[in-house]
Design an enzyme around this catalytic site. Structure first.
Site, PDB file in Angstrom:
ATOM      1  N   SER A 194       0.831  -1.266   0.121  1.00  0.00           N
ATOM      2  CA  SER A 194       0.054   0.164   0.090  1.00  0.00           C
ATOM      3  C   SER A 194       0.968   1.306   0.103  1.00  0.00           C
ATOM      4  O   SER A 194       0.932   1.958   0.959  1.00  0.00           O
ATOM      5  CB  SER A 194      -0.759   0.104   1.139  1.00  0.00           C
ATOM      6  OG  SER A 194      -0.204  -0.001   2.404  1.00  0.00           O
ATOM      7  N   GLU A 435       4.806  12.815  -0.221  1.00  0.00           N
ATOM      8  CA  GLU A 435       3.539  13.473   0.344  1.00  0.00           C
ATOM      9  C   GLU A 435       2.329  13.587  -0.944  1.00  0.00           C
ATOM     10  O   GLU A 435       1.802  14.758  -1.137  1.00  0.00           O
ATOM     11  CB  GLU A 435       3.907  14.988   0.516  1.00  0.00           C
ATOM     12  CG  GLU A 435       4.710  15.010   2.012  1.00  0.00           C
ATOM     13  CD  GLU A 435       4.936  16.219   2.548  1.00  0.00           C
ATOM     14  OE1 GLU A 435       3.951  17.165   2.303  1.00  0.00           O
ATOM     15  OE2 GLU A 435       5.644  16.706   3.621  1.00  0.00           O
TER      16      GLU A 435
END
Length: 627
Positions: A194, A435
């Site tokens: 993930s 990010e």
């Protein structure tokens, strides 16, 4: 600000927006098809509103100036100590060479207060707001991005969740430690399965029979400060019971985990292309016993916690990158001023002049965005998520371009280690990935804006079903659409800018009007299927990014001119040049977004990509036999 965890993916973004679009397509019935009269907090995001062709200027004009005199003095008092730390104590080249920051350097950073910049003073921190933090980020960006990761992973995301969601007891227990007691923090989200799809994490926490603990098992990868942190914000699947249906479902929950709980171990530091001085490791959790009071936020709402931590910290990247760009420009300018070729200094050559001018334009726009956003956040704005995503994309890509051009200006010297540019370039490469990868954030920007515009169209459709009850709303919309379509009225920025920028304001206003029309046309054409048109969404996002750059610089340069600051003329010229270049790009992107030829091009690209993937790489064309 800085981290090595990538969040968000195409699958995740599409899943979110499929839910939003399809649920919005079946609204609850309202009597007589009237537009809802329920009071709703207006969305003040400038970027969200231009997706529907509307100007909401509160966040962009005038350019925000929220720091009090005392806050400005406090910030100024920190600039010199911070700069001296990097010039006298820290050694970026040594950190990079050794792939570690030495203990003495870190100790000095703690003593300076650099690890608790935004922690309230009552908990031992400096108590600075977002704008003050951004100003210090610029110094970090100009000096050592590797150390910046250690600093940012600690406070921008590591313990940011405690600041945002922590109970009074959690804050009292942990904030003094992470602010001044040399206890490092980390943000543990990413897993092998993930990386971008945060909802698919497999780490699991099971509640004990007595409901006093959660037992955590799992692992995380690429965790910045993973080998240093004693306190971590960790995300894991937990079983939750739907209160309405009684059905059991897995939902992500956020936890505050201490290494001292036992069962927490770290792998060796990863070998990376750049930001080598930062500590990046895998982290393993084996039967970690987490007290129930260490849940961060609410059970089952960890995904929301993760998203808001990232959104609230993302603004700092723009400030950091603006500092990095300044450093690159300084190196390039010094070389251009001294290097002589063909009998004259290379600063006299048009090619070098063009490079330096474009580098400065990108730096100015990046800095203008970063501090516009930080000051809006400090003034209490809740609608800044599109703007922070745009700033992240623009700053990370601009910094890479500026560094690359600085190396080009220096020529062979730029390729040498001693200039420091090769280290900066290696360090910069990660910023387009973490990010939220820039590809993911472009989809986020476009889909968020399209959704907002789509919801407004639904209101208009409802109103048209019962025009007698909604005449005011209908006439207002009809008037706006008519004037913008024929080129009368529309967006007017003339009252917000100084006379010197009137032409630039007209260009920007025209881009905003065209952008709103193009978005609406795409919505009408594709309806809910717009979520599958990624190429069109990318063009919309790219246009939006350039529009925000134009707006931020128009606003900032106007403020500078009105205050008659020494840099006024230079800032006005930077803004004018940007508006010319950005307008051309916006028009090009919007033409492509509405072009009928785009579908054929997209189909061709898809066919090529599938063929390449089937063959695991480049396919021989048969023109020449290389076997």
């Amino acid at each position: 600000m800085l981290k090595l965890n990538s969040y968000g993916s195409r699958k995740l973004i599409l899943d979110i927006y499929k839910y939003r679009f399809y649920s919005a397509a079946v609204p609850k019935r309202k009597p007589e098809n009237e537009v809802s009269k329920e009071p709703k907090r207006p969305n003040e995001s400038f970027m969200a509103n231009i997706f529907r062709g509307t100007l909401v200027s509160k966040q962009v004009f005038p350019y925000p100036d929220v720091l009090t005199l005392e806050q400005k003095e406090t910030t100024d008092s920190m600039l010199d100590p911070f700069q001296r730390f990097f010039s006298d104590v820290n050694n970026a080249a040594r950190n990079d060479e050794n792939s570690v920051i030495d203990d003495n350097t870190l100790k000095n950073l703690w003593e300076l207060g650099g690890m608790g910049i935004q922690v309230p003073s009552e908990y031992g921190g400096l108590g600075m707001n977002n704008t003050q933090y951004a100003r210090l980020c610029q110094i970090v960006g100009a000096n050592d991005l590797g150390l910046g990761i250690t600093l940012g992973a600690h406070q921008s995301i590591g313990f940011k969740g405690i600041l945002l969601y922590g109970t009074p007891e959690q804050k009292a227990k942990y904030l003094p430690k992470v602010a001044s007691e040399e206890v490092y923090a980390a943000f543990a989200l990413t897993e092998p399965s993930s990386g971008s799809d945060a909802n698919s994490i497999r780490s699991r926490a099971v509640k004990s029979a007595d409901n006093k603990y959660y037992i955590l098992n799992g692992s995380k990868i690429w965790i910045s400060n993973g080998g240093l942190a004693e306190v971590m914000t960790v995300f894991a699947q937990t079983e939750q019971i739907d209160k309405k249906t009684g059905e059991k479902k897995d939902k992500v929950t956020a936890f505050i985990v201490e290494r001292s709980f036992g069962g927490v171990t770290s792998g060796p530091p990863e070998k990376k292309m750049g930001i080598k001085a930062s500590n990046t490791t895998e982290v393993y959790f084996e039967d970690v016993k987490i007290p129930i009071e260490n849940i961060l936020g609410k059970e089952g709402e960890g995904f929301k916690v993760a998203v808001n931590i990232l959104n609230s910290g993302r603004f700092g990247m723009g400030a950091t990158m603006s500092g990095t760009m300044k450093k690159c420009i300084e190196i390039a300018t010094a070389h251009a001023n001294s290097r002589v070729q063909f009998g004259q200094k290379i600063k006299e050559f048009g090619t070098i002049q063009e490079k330096l001018a474009k580098m400065n334009i990108l730096q100015y726009a990046t800095e203008s965005m970063a501090f516009m956003i930080s000051q809006n956040m400090d003034s209490g704005s809740q609608d800044y998520h599109l703007e922070t995503a745009i700033s992240k994309i623009y700053s990370s890509e601009s910094a890479w371009h500026v560094c690359d051009e600085a190396i080009q200006i220096l020529g062979g010297m730029g390729f040498m280690k001693e200039t420091g540019l090769e280290r900066i370039m290696r360090d910069l490469r990660i910023f387009r990935i973490f990010e939220g990868t820039n590809e993911v954030l472009r989809l986020f920007v476009a889909l968020s804006g399209v959704q907002y515009a789509g919801n407004h169209l639904k209101e208009l459709q409802l109103a048209l079903k019962n025009p007698a009850a909604n005449l005011g709303f209908i006439f207002k919309e009809a008037s706006r659409r008519a004037t913008t379509t024929i080129g009368l009225g529309g967006t007017d920025l003339s009252t917000f800018v100084v006379p010197e920028l009137q032409e630039s304001a007209k260009r920007t206003a025209a881009c905003i009007d065209l952008f709103g029309r193009t978005t609406e046309e795409a919505l009408v054409k594709y309806n809910k299927n717009i979520i599958n048109e990624q190429i069109i969404l990318n063009h919309l996002a790219n246009a939006a990014i350039d529009i925000y750059a134009m707006i931020a610089t128009l606003s900032r340069a106007t403020r500078t001119a009105k205050l008659n600051l020494p840099t006024a003329e230079h800032e006005l010229n930077l803004t004018k040049a940007l508006s010319i270049q950005a307008t051309e790009r916006v028009n090009q992107h919007l033409r492509k977004a509405s072009s009928g030829q785009l579908q054929a091009e997209n189909k061709l690209i898809s066919t090529l990509a599938k063929k390449i993937c089937e063959q695991d790489g480049v396919h021989s064309t048969g023109v020449i036999d290389l076997h």
